[in-house]
Design a protein around this motif. Sequence first.
Motif, short mmCIF file in Angstrom:
data_model
loop_
_atom_site.label_atom_id
_atom_site.label_comp_id
_atom_site.label_asym_id
_atom_site.label_seq_id
_atom_site.Cartn_x
_atom_site.Cartn_y
_atom_site.Cartn_z
N ASP A 189 9.36 16.26 3.32
CA ASP A 189 7.96 16.89 2.80
C ASP A 189 6.88 16.14 2.78
O ASP A 189 6.85 15.19 1.67
N ILE A 190 5.93 16.15 3.24
CA ILE A 190 4.61 15.28 3.09
C ILE A 190 4.00 15.34 1.96
O ILE A 190 3.58 14.47 1.30
N LEU A 191 3.76 16.64 1.44
CA LEU A 191 2.78 16.83 0.47
C LEU A 191 3.46 16.29 -0.76
O LEU A 191 2.75 15.72 -1.74
N SER A 192 4.71 16.25 -0.76
CA SER A 192 5.33 15.67 -1.99
C SER A 192 5.44 14.14 -2.22
O SER A 192 5.41 13.46 -3.33
N HIS A 193 4.70 13.50 -1.23
CA HIS A 193 4.37 12.03 -1.04
C HIS A 193 2.85 11.57 -0.65
O HIS A 193 2.58 10.68 -0.53
N SER A 194 2.27 12.59 -0.91
CA SER A 194 0.56 12.70 -0.47
C SER A 194 0.16 11.61 -1.57
O SER A 194 -0.68 10.71 -1.22
N ASP A 195 0.33 11.54 -2.81
CA ASP A 195 -0.33 10.33 -3.61
C ASP A 195 0.18 9.20 -3.12
O ASP A 195 -0.62 7.97 -3.14
N TRP A 196 1.43 8.79 -2.86
CA TRP A 196 1.87 7.51 -2.65
C TRP A 196 1.27 7.00 -1.09
O TRP A 196 0.88 5.89 -1.09
N ILE A 197 1.07 8.03 -0.32
CA ILE A 197 0.32 7.78 0.96
C ILE A 197 -0.95 7.42 0.60
O ILE A 197 -1.50 6.39 1.16
N ALA A 198 -1.78 7.99 -0.14
CA ALA A 198 -2.98 7.96 -0.29
C ALA A 198 -3.20 6.48 -0.96
O ALA A 198 -4.20 5.52 -0.98
N SER A 199 -2.34 6.07 -1.88
CA SER A 199 -2.45 4.82 -2.61
C SER A 199 -2.40 3.68 -1.43
O SER A 199 -2.93 2.80 -1.66
N ILE A 200 -1.38 3.90 -0.52
CA ILE A 200 -1.43 2.62 0.48
C ILE A 200 -2.43 2.64 1.35
O ILE A 200 -3.12 1.60 1.63
N VAL A 201 -2.99 4.09 1.97
CA VAL A 201 -4.16 4.00 2.77
C VAL A 201 -5.33 3.36 2.13
O VAL A 201 -6.01 2.82 2.89
N ARG A 202 -5.56 3.96 0.99
CA ARG A 202 -7.03 3.62 0.32
C ARG A 202 -6.96 1.97 -0.37
O ARG A 202 -7.93 1.60 -0.43
N ASP A 203 -5.89 1.57 -0.39
CA ASP A 203 -5.97 0.05 -1.08
C ASP A 203 -5.80 -0.67 -0.02
O ASP A 203 -6.04 -1.90 -0.18
N GLN A 204 -5.50 -0.33 1.07
CA GLN A 204 -5.46 -1.43 2.41
C GLN A 204 -6.71 -1.04 3.13
O GLN A 204 -6.88 -1.68 4.37
#
Length: 297
Positions: free
Chosen positions: A282-297
Amino acid sequence: MYIYYKRFFVAVWGIKRATFRGSLSVGKFEMKIIGEVIVFVCLIVGSQGQWLDEHCGSGGSTSCPWLAAIYIWDPQKWETYFHCTGTLITDRFILTHAIPNTRIGYIFARLGATYDDAPTSQWYTTESLTMHPNFENNGKHIKNDISLIKLNRKAEFNALISPICLFHSKSQNQKQLQRQIADSTLEFTFSGWTKPFFTSNSKVLKSTMVVRLNPQLCSNAIEDPLEWNQICGETDSDELCFRNSGGPLEMVINKWGKNESVLLGILSYGTGSCGDPDVFTDILSHSDWIASIVRDQ
């Protein structure tokens, strides 16, 4: 605006009817109406700030322009082999399943192709691979099966290459609406690579419909308990059984007057038999983790 108001009243009627009959007993038709009105309200209340990438989507120009083919270099055989499917979510990141024990320099991504050796293909090497910190695989049961591949350069967007839309918001109200949308979706589209002929080594892009299954029934069918952040589904098609882990599970919404796909899951695992249920992260349950990686790099 008249069209939007008309759809709104029809959708509200559907919700009242569903509420009257009980949330557990509503049929597929009523559930679809609930999903539609939630999408409608979500977009009207706040279209800005609810996407990981505000410029996501294909605009209907082509099918699956976000689909990536992930290859891994085998130094012993001195060749690359197709490993799995991925989904482009920004101009630098591809979302796919966990890829453990693999050197960064051995991972390659192909974008912009609907079949092998397509002249429109763009090849990229990998700058980094970030797996979910809580990924687990004991040989049968898999948790948090998700990773992010950072490309060595920005993807060149065109009619055949563009990122899929991902829900993401800092607003708790938006998050609740997005969760309701995801949970009320009963039918999805799944895309991946398949061999058109049994003896062929070439692969072509294919899509099929996936129907959501009850979590308990799914757990019984696959003889493995489903996690809270997993989706279970099945399809009548047997064309997409060929190494499509990481492939996108999508729903379609109306974004700025155009139908766009939203990524809700990626294929994780199944029983290994075509026709049996499959489990999706389920992608929505991981959206904060995804955003933290994408936006920090």
